[in-house]
Write a protein that holds these residues in place. Sequence first.
Motif, PDB file in Angstrom:
ATOM      1  N   ASP A   1      43.989  -3.584 -87.206  1.00 55.68           N
ATOM      2  CA  ASP A   1      45.285  -2.923 -87.323  1.00 55.68           C
ATOM      3  C   ASP A   1      45.037  -1.523 -87.906  1.00 55.68           C
ATOM      4  OD1 ASP A   1      48.227  -2.715 -87.995  1.00 55.68           O
ATOM      5  OD2 ASP A   1      47.401  -2.767 -90.019  1.00 55.68           O
ATOM      6  N   ILE A   2      45.971  -0.618 -87.762  1.00 58.63           N
ATOM      7  CA  ILE A   2      45.777   0.725 -88.337  1.00 58.63           C
ATOM      8  C   ILE A   2      46.564   0.887 -89.647  1.00 58.63           C
ATOM      9  CG2 ILE A   2      46.171   3.189 -87.997  1.00 58.63           C
ATOM     10  CD1 ILE A   2      45.418   2.878 -85.089  1.00 58.63           C
ATOM     11  N   GLU A   3      47.900   0.977 -89.525  1.00 57.74           N
ATOM     12  CA  GLU A   3      48.725   1.309 -90.703  1.00 57.74           C
ATOM     13  C   GLU A   3      48.625   0.204 -91.759  1.00 57.74           C
ATOM     14  OE1 GLU A   3      52.842   1.733 -89.742  1.00 57.74           O
ATOM     15  OE2 GLU A   3      53.415   2.274 -91.773  1.00 57.74           O
TER      16      GLU A   3
ATOM     17  N   VAL B   1      51.234   7.512 -92.690  1.00 52.60           N
ATOM     18  CA  VAL B   1      52.165   7.304 -91.567  1.00 52.60           C
ATOM     19  C   VAL B   1      53.584   7.668 -91.991  1.00 52.60           C
ATOM     20  CG1 VAL B   1      53.097   5.592 -89.964  1.00 52.60           C
ATOM     21  CG2 VAL B   1      50.665   5.522 -90.589  1.00 52.60           C
TER      22      VAL B   1
ATOM     23  N   LEU C   1      53.221  11.435 -90.592  1.00 52.37           N
ATOM     24  CA  LEU C   1      53.463  11.258 -89.151  1.00 52.37           C
ATOM     25  C   LEU C   1      54.948  11.093 -88.825  1.00 52.37           C
ATOM     26  CD1 LEU C   1      50.554   8.968 -87.898  1.00 52.37           C
ATOM     27  CD2 LEU C   1      50.773  11.448 -87.774  1.00 52.37           C
ATOM     28  N   PHE C   2      55.631  10.217 -89.558  1.00 47.78           N
ATOM     29  CA  PHE C   2      57.030   9.944 -89.210  1.00 47.78           C
ATOM     30  C   PHE C   2      57.951  11.148 -89.484  1.00 47.78           C
ATOM     31  CE2 PHE C   2      56.745   4.972 -89.318  1.00 47.78           C
ATOM     32  CZ  PHE C   2      55.950   5.025 -88.192  1.00 47.78           C
TER      33      PHE C   2
ATOM     34  N   LYS D   1      59.225  -1.091 -83.787  1.00 53.37           N
ATOM     35  CA  LYS D   1      57.914  -0.920 -83.145  1.00 53.37           C
ATOM     36  C   LYS D   1      58.057  -1.023 -81.636  1.00 53.37           C
ATOM     37  CE  LYS D   1      55.694  -1.094 -87.218  1.00 53.37           C
ATOM     38  NZ  LYS D   1      54.952   0.023 -87.785  1.00 53.37           N
TER      39      LYS D   1
ATOM     40  N   LYS E   1      57.343   4.238 -79.643  1.00 54.40           N
ATOM     41  CA  LYS E   1      55.936   4.542 -79.937  1.00 54.40           C
ATOM     42  C   LYS E   1      55.328   5.458 -78.884  1.00 54.40           C
ATOM     43  CE  LYS E   1      56.056   2.595 -83.690  1.00 54.40           C
ATOM     44  NZ  LYS E   1      55.804   3.349 -84.924  1.00 54.40           N
TER      45      LYS E   1
ATOM     46  N   GLN F   1      56.593   8.993 -79.691  1.00 48.53           N
ATOM     47  CA  GLN F   1      55.916   9.486 -80.901  1.00 48.53           C
ATOM     48  C   GLN F   1      54.496   9.944 -80.576  1.00 48.53           C
ATOM     49  OE1 GLN F   1      56.246   6.071 -83.514  1.00 48.53           O
ATOM     50  NE2 GLN F   1      58.061   6.905 -84.545  1.00 48.53           N
TER      51      GLN F   1
ATOM     52  N   TRP G   1      52.961  13.637 -81.242  1.00 42.89           N
ATOM     53  CA  TRP G   1      51.867  13.902 -82.192  1.00 42.89           C
ATOM     54  C   TRP G   1      50.713  14.661 -81.535  1.00 42.89           C
ATOM     55  CZ3 TRP G   1      52.562   8.188 -83.802  1.00 42.89           C
ATOM     56  CH2 TRP G   1      53.527   8.104 -84.829  1.00 42.89           C
TER      57      TRP G   1
ATOM     58  N   SER H   1      47.249  -1.851 -82.558  1.00 46.08           N
ATOM     59  CA  SER H   1      48.284  -1.249 -83.406  1.00 46.08           C
ATOM     60  C   SER H   1      49.581  -1.147 -82.620  1.00 46.08           C
ATOM     61  CB  SER H   1      47.827   0.156 -83.836  1.00 46.08           C
ATOM     62  OG  SER H   1      48.887   0.867 -84.444  1.00 46.08           O
ATOM     63  N   SER H   2      50.693  -1.129 -83.348  1.00 41.27           N
ATOM     64  CA  SER H   2      51.974  -0.852 -82.693  1.00 41.27           C
ATOM     65  C   SER H   2      52.033   0.589 -82.227  1.00 41.27           C
ATOM     66  CB  SER H   2      53.134  -1.106 -83.651  1.00 41.27           C
ATOM     67  OG  SER H   2      53.116  -2.433 -84.070  1.00 41.27           O
ATOM     68  N   GLY H   3      51.280   1.461 -82.859  1.00 46.55           N
ATOM     69  CA  GLY H   3      51.184   2.842 -82.377  1.00 46.55           C
ATOM     70  C   GLY H   3      50.580   2.843 -80.977  1.00 46.55           C
TER      71      GLY H   3
ATOM     72  N   ALA I   1      48.372   7.515 -79.244  1.00 48.17           N
ATOM     73  CA  ALA I   1      48.450   7.900 -80.663  1.00 48.17           C
ATOM     74  C   ALA I   1      47.202   7.422 -81.406  1.00 48.17           C
ATOM     75  CB  ALA I   1      49.707   7.314 -81.293  1.00 48.17           C
TER      76      ALA I   1
ATOM     77  N   LYS J   1      52.819  -7.601 -81.869  1.00 46.32           N
ATOM     78  CA  LYS J   1      51.775  -8.111 -82.760  1.00 46.32           C
ATOM     79  C   LYS J   1      52.181  -9.392 -83.481  1.00 46.32           C
ATOM     80  CE  LYS J   1      49.336  -4.938 -84.962  1.00 46.32           C
ATOM     81  NZ  LYS J   1      49.192  -3.867 -85.969  1.00 46.32           N
TER      82      LYS J   1
HETATM   83  C1  LIG Z   1      48.560   4.455 -84.616  1.00 46.52           C
HETATM   84  S1  LIG Z   1      49.883   5.484 -84.550  1.00 46.52           S
HETATM   85  C2  LIG Z   1      50.686   5.621 -86.083  1.00 46.52           C
HETATM   86  C3  LIG Z   1      51.178   4.421 -86.707  1.00 46.52           C
HETATM   87  C4  LIG Z   1      52.371   3.798 -86.090  1.00 46.52           C
HETATM   88  O1  LIG Z   1      53.192   4.426 -85.447  1.00 46.52           O
HETATM   89  C5  LIG Z   1      52.541   2.385 -86.268  1.00 46.52           C
HETATM   90  O2  LIG Z   1      53.561   1.827 -85.855  1.00 46.52           O
HETATM   91  C6  LIG Z   1      51.457   1.644 -86.928  1.00 46.52           C
HETATM   92  O3  LIG Z   1      51.610   0.286 -86.853  1.00 46.52           O
HETATM   93  P1  LIG Z   1      50.405  -0.725 -87.105  1.00 46.52           P
HETATM   94  O4  LIG Z   1      50.591  -1.756 -86.072  1.00 46.52           O
HETATM   95  O5  LIG Z   1      49.096   0.028 -87.000  1.00 46.52           O
HETATM   96  O6  LIG Z   1      50.610  -1.259 -88.495  1.00 46.52           O
END
Ligand SMILES: CSCCC(=O)C(=O)COP(=O)(O)O
Length: 317
Positions: free
Chosen positions: A72-74, A83, A87-88, A162, A167, A170, A174, A209-211, A215, A243
């Motif tokens: 996962d990223i965030e 984030v 980013l937001f 999400k 996404k 976004q 970005w 990731s949801s991103g 992104a 997810k």
């Molecule tokens: C990877 S892009 C920026 C983060 C984002 O928009 C997001 O929704 C991150 O969700 P994650 O699933 O990585 O928790």
Amino acid sequence: MTWRGGGLFPSCFTPHVADRSEVPAELSEAQDGAGGAVGAALPSSRPISVIASGREMVVLSVPAEVTVILLDIEGTTTPIAFVKDILFPYIKENVKEYLQTHWEEEECQQDISLLRKQAEEDSHLDGAVPIPAAPENGADDLQLMIQAVVDNVCWQMSLDRKTTALKQLQGHMWRAAFTAGHVKAEFFEDVVPAVRKWREAGMKVYIYSSGSVEAQKLLFGYSTEGDILELVDGHFDTKIGHKVESESYRKIANSIGCSTNNILFLTDVTLEASAAEEADVHVAVVVRPGNAGLTDDEKTYYSLITSFSELYLPSST
Ligand SMILES: CSCCC(=O)C(=O)COP(=O)(O)O
Ligand SMILES: [Mg+2]
């Protein structure tokens, strides 16, 4: 598939293995007598205590069947604050101007179509913001339409939704910020060294990731650590499924060409961990500064790590 007994680390330990390459020569079981031999996968996946360079540390032994680490990223590789605070706000501050500048472009029109479709699906939700059909009558209608899209985006973001539609837009927005060097993605300091070592040990590393994938590539391509895209074998986003749905993890395994139990998924969100576990994926919950707190039950149930350096790959010793 959770590593049982993975509660928070005993306070007498500093759960820190800064460099797994330090471990092999001096590795010894120190605390729990788990019975695993050095260099072999431990039968149970409990946290184990090891001595490395004279220091006692708690680590989690990665099951031998794991060949893929899915990240996962965030909240896992990257601080939530990056984030939420960088980013937001960039999206909220720039969405109107972005739409006005790019409205006629094919990519922007596809993003609007997806947002409109999402708005229709959301119409039953409290506070949902509709997006009217494409305008035909001049500039006034266009400005109303752009404002509706802006309001819809802001409404979705206020709920940290999400959706693929949000996404995707976004990610496209970005692009300019990252490529112009205005933004660089932050990664926790343990991430890059650990990922390099996992790959040297033969692990494949994927992102989920949801991103959007676009992104994700921006984050890894333009980071404070430089361009680290080459450290990632592949990317997944919500186009494969959400997810919190188990089926997504089966599809990911299928796409990679492995079994779900060959995957270890690291995430900060227990709902995601639970969905992955239901698909027979190994999971560990990542506890980072700024992440949402966990309940006592969650702390007891899930294996927790506070740094990627706490993962021990026995097969690589
Ligand atoms: C990877 S892009 C920026 C983060 C984002 O928009 C997001 O929704 C991150 O969700 P994650 O699933 O990585 O928790
Ligand atoms: Mg996350």
